[in-house]
Enzyme design. Structure first.
Site, PDB file in Angstrom:
ATOM      1  N   GLU A 212      -8.287 -12.719  -1.337  1.00 17.47           N
ATOM      2  CA  GLU A 212      -7.285 -12.162  -0.432  1.00 17.47           C
ATOM      3  C   GLU A 212      -7.922 -11.204   0.574  1.00 17.47           C
ATOM      4  O   GLU A 212      -7.654 -11.249   1.782  1.00 17.47           O
ATOM      5  CB  GLU A 212      -6.213 -11.391  -1.222  1.00 17.47           C
ATOM      6  CG  GLU A 212      -5.327 -12.246  -2.114  1.00 17.47           C
ATOM      7  CD  GLU A 212      -5.871 -12.398  -3.533  1.00 17.47           C
ATOM      8  OE1 GLU A 212      -7.109 -12.336  -3.726  1.00 17.47           O
ATOM      9  OE2 GLU A 212      -5.046 -12.591  -4.450  1.00 17.47           O
ATOM     10  N   GLU A 353      -2.750  -3.990 -16.818  1.00 12.67           N
ATOM     11  CA  GLU A 353      -4.066  -4.627 -16.719  1.00 12.67           C
ATOM     12  C   GLU A 353      -5.027  -4.015 -17.740  1.00 12.67           C
ATOM     13  O   GLU A 353      -6.000  -4.644 -18.147  1.00 12.67           O
ATOM     14  CB  GLU A 353      -4.631  -4.473 -15.293  1.00 12.67           C
ATOM     15  CG  GLU A 353      -5.699  -5.498 -14.971  1.00 12.67           C
ATOM     16  CD  GLU A 353      -6.106  -5.538 -13.508  1.00 12.67           C
ATOM     17  OE1 GLU A 353      -6.223  -6.643 -12.948  1.00 12.67           O
ATOM     18  OE2 GLU A 353      -6.312  -4.458 -12.901  1.00 12.67           O
ATOM     19  N   HIS A 384      22.544   2.557  -9.898  1.00 17.08           N
ATOM     20  CA  HIS A 384      23.591   1.648  -9.414  1.00 17.08           C
ATOM     21  C   HIS A 384      23.169   0.205  -9.591  1.00 17.08           C
ATOM     22  O   HIS A 384      23.656  -0.692  -8.902  1.00 17.08           O
ATOM     23  CB  HIS A 384      23.898   1.975  -7.948  1.00 17.08           C
ATOM     24  CG  HIS A 384      24.347   3.393  -7.792  1.00 17.08           C
ATOM     25  ND1 HIS A 384      25.661   3.782  -7.966  1.00 17.08           N
ATOM     26  CD2 HIS A 384      23.643   4.523  -7.576  1.00 17.08           C
ATOM     27  CE1 HIS A 384      25.744   5.097  -7.820  1.00 17.08           C
ATOM     28  NE2 HIS A 384      24.530   5.575  -7.586  1.00 17.08           N
TER      29      HIS A 384
HETATM   30  O1  F6P Z   1      -7.914  -9.516 -10.046  1.00 18.34           O
HETATM   31  C1  F6P Z   1      -7.906  -8.274 -10.649  1.00 18.34           C
HETATM   32  C2  F6P Z   1      -8.773  -7.288  -9.936  1.00 18.34           C
HETATM   33  O2  F6P Z   1     -10.096  -7.485 -10.263  1.00 18.34           O
HETATM   34  C3  F6P Z   1      -8.356  -5.854 -10.215  1.00 18.34           C
HETATM   35  O3  F6P Z   1      -8.840  -5.381 -11.406  1.00 18.34           O
HETATM   36  C4  F6P Z   1      -8.877  -5.150  -9.017  1.00 18.34           C
HETATM   37  O4  F6P Z   1      -8.271  -3.901  -8.854  1.00 18.34           O
HETATM   38  C5  F6P Z   1      -8.517  -6.131  -7.931  1.00 18.34           C
HETATM   39  O5  F6P Z   1      -8.670  -7.404  -8.519  1.00 18.34           O
HETATM   40  C6  F6P Z   1      -9.331  -6.029  -6.678  1.00 18.34           C
HETATM   41  O6  F6P Z   1     -10.693  -6.235  -6.915  1.00 18.34           O
HETATM   42  P1  F6P Z   1     -11.788  -5.886  -5.849  1.00 18.34           P
HETATM   43  O7  F6P Z   1     -11.740  -4.431  -5.555  1.00 18.34           O
HETATM   44  O8  F6P Z   1     -13.087  -6.277  -6.473  1.00 18.34           O
HETATM   45  O9  F6P Z   1     -11.507  -6.695  -4.609  1.00 18.34           O
END
Ligand code: F6P
Length: 546
Positions: A212, A353, A384
């Site tokens: 992402e 987690e 509510h």
């Molecule tokens: O997918 C879980 C995770 O590894 C979390 O523990 C972490 O906070 C998040 O993804 C983001 O990871 P990174 O900082 O390595 O992008």
């Protein structure tokens, strides 16, 4: 059978739980005028009233024995001094070193990490000051006033939610935007509003492998270049925080623009590292440092207060009581403070987690419940909506209510109403309403006997529903730091009792791997659909819609 559930402390607590049948908290309050005083603690600007819990002194003593049996204090000390307690990843767990304001060294593999920690703090302070003063400008000489922070999980929740919670302390002149999800709607909406010449992108990823975050950063980079910026201008507009310096430089981030962190900082504990840079940009360095100092104060309390006066210890033990002996499966967080509205989501990652695990020690499958579902939202909105189920539903949901006694720009009427709702809810949950009380209330309503009886049943509230009330003088950076550390240590204590590794997160990996396989099949339609029938059909539907 696990040794924990076979232990004497466990069995004592089981029998104490059985003895609770037929007892009611409202009678305990009637019989014991000292109860509220006895079950109230105060530390680091936080007062905890835990008297409205389903506990007696015997139960508390039993829980404290459990903590001793599970060597929680020894495990705590091992964490603080840098032992390799994250044994599946073979790492120390030292987010506390990032807010260590003592002059004590913290050793990892024989090396004191404090000089590096302090150097990074200096780098953060200098950078924030250069942005705020306009010394560090964009490539056209304009000040960088729009900060786009890209990260997810612990690299997002802490910076976003703590910045939001400290709105009254914001530094004027900068706007900070957060983007986490790979859903393109978000990054596009954020960038659409911005002038690229005034935008600084802060990419935060401990691992520098998170899909992402990488994709959102690439999208931001494309936007920057398409808006008129040149490749050589990127250094002025893109910085990153990561422990993977190699991957960050390969991605194209100039080495001087990388803020380091370390593998001994877990993602969900990383807001104290340079991952907290967006908070410093939002607040200014001085307030950011107060946040760290507040957490340090809670660390000192956690390490030194006797177990029975130790805030994280007591909150953790109450949670264990409900989870393991009274069958609660969730825990609700109810901040009565608009700016703290994100806090349940923060604790959700921190707790779920960390302790959503089923293996204790090296390989033992647990035969007891571990981390509960954490949820919640700001008061009074929940009253509510979902409070109905907490009051009259058939599941036990312990609650943490939170309220600052003073708020910025205080409107006394609003704040009195907010406080009265908060306190009134804890009271209603505790005392409930008996059938006789409900029946008597319907006295003058002109109802038939049958209707009156039926309505009285519906209006009866069982009460005996547990809650903690956490009060703060005001939610300043120092108190917020202490509050976050309080929940971190609560989670630690529970993990220590359950014997799980609270610092790995293997459970999230499979979904990432399978998601990548699916992506490959979506992006390359010639790839065979050879997965399970349901997933094949879903991919097929998606391909057809392209
Ligand atoms: O997918 C879980 C995770 O590894 C979390 O523990 C972490 O906070 C998040 O993804 C983001 O990871 P990174 O900082 O390595 O992008």
């Amino acid at each position: 059978m696990n040794s924990l559930t076979q232990s004497q402390s466990w069995k004592t607590l089981q029998s104490l739980a059985a003895q609770l049948d037929g007892q009611h908290m409202r009678d305990w309050f009637k019989d014991d005028p000292e109860r509220a005083d006895r079950f109230t603690l105060e530390a680091c600007g936080i007062s905890l009233d835990y008297s409205k819990n389903l506990i007696t002194q015997d139960i508390l003593d039993g829980l404290l024995s459990l903590a001793k049996q599970q060597q929680v204090a020894e495990k705590r000390d091992a964490m603080f001094c840098g032992d390799i307690i994250n044994h599946t990843e073979e790492r120390a767990v030292l987010h506390t070193a990032l807010r260590n304001f003592s002059d004590k060294a913290v050793m990892v593999d024989g090396v004191d990490v404090m000089p590096e920690v302090m150097a990074t703090q200096d780098k953060i302070r200098d950078f924030v000051e250069r942005i705020h003063s306009g010394q560090h400008t964009g490539y056209t000489g304009k000040p960088l006033t729009e900060i786009v922070c890209i990260g997810i999980g612990g690299s997002f929740l802490g910076p976003k939610i703590m910045s939001e919670a400290l709105k009254p302390y914001w530094h004027e002149g900068v706007n900070v935007h957060f983007v986490a999800n790979v859903d393109g709607c978000h990054i596009h909406d954020v960038l659409a509003e911005l002038d690229h010449e005034q935008t600084l992108v802060v990419m935060s990823s401990k691992s520098f492998t998170t899909q992402e975050t990488l994709q959102n950063t690439l999208t931001a980079k494309d936007w920057f270049l398409q808006s008129g910026g040149k490749q050589q201008d990127i250094a002025k507009h893109f910085i990153c925080v990561s422990s993977n310096i190699k991957a960050a430089t390969e991605f194209g981030i100039a080495e001087e623009n990388i803020f380091p962190m370390w593998d001994w900082v877990g993602g969900r504990y990383s807001l104290w590292s340079a991952i907290g840079l967006p908070i410093a940009l939002r607040l200014g360095y001085a307030h950011y440092r107060e946040l760290l100092e507040g957490a340090y104060n809670m660390d000192c309390h956690f390490q030194s207060a006797p177990l029975e006066q130790n805030l994280p210890m007591i909150m953790a033990l109450l949670g264990v009581w409900y989870t393991n002996f009274l069958g609660a499966q969730s825990h609700v967080l109810l901040p009565y403070y608009h700016y703290l509205r994100g806090f349940p989501a923060y604790v959700q990652q921190l707790d779920m987690e960390s302790n959503g695990k089923c293996i204790a020690g090296d390989k033992e499958h647990v035969d007891y419940a571990t981390g509960p579902v954490i949820w919640g939202s700001e008061g009074t909105n929940g009253q509510h909506s979902f409070h109905q189920l907490i009051h009259q539903g058939k599941v036990l949901i312990p609650a943490d209510f939170m309220l600052p006694l003073r708020v910025p720009n205080q409107n006394d009427t609003h704040h009195a109403m907010l406080a009265s709702n908060c306190f009134g809810q804890t009271q209603a949950l505790m005392q409930g309403k008996t059938y006789d009380e409900a029946y008597a209330e319907l006295d003058s309503k002109g109802l038939s006997d049958e209707k009156r009886e039926s309505l009285a049943h519906h209006k009866t509230m069982p009460g005996n529903k547990p809650s903690n009330t956490l009060l703060f003088q005001q939610l300043d950076p120092n108190t917020l730091g202490a509050l976050v550390a309080l929940y971190e240590h609560k989670v630690f204590v529970q993990g220590a009792i359950w014997g799980v590794n609270s610092f790995d997160q293997w459970g999230v990996e499979l979904g990432k791997v399978l998601g990548n396989q699916v992506l490959d099949k979506i992006q390359n339609p010639q790839q065979p659909l050879d997965l399970d029938a349901s997933t094949n059909a879903l991919i097929q539907r998606f391909r057809q819609a392209l």
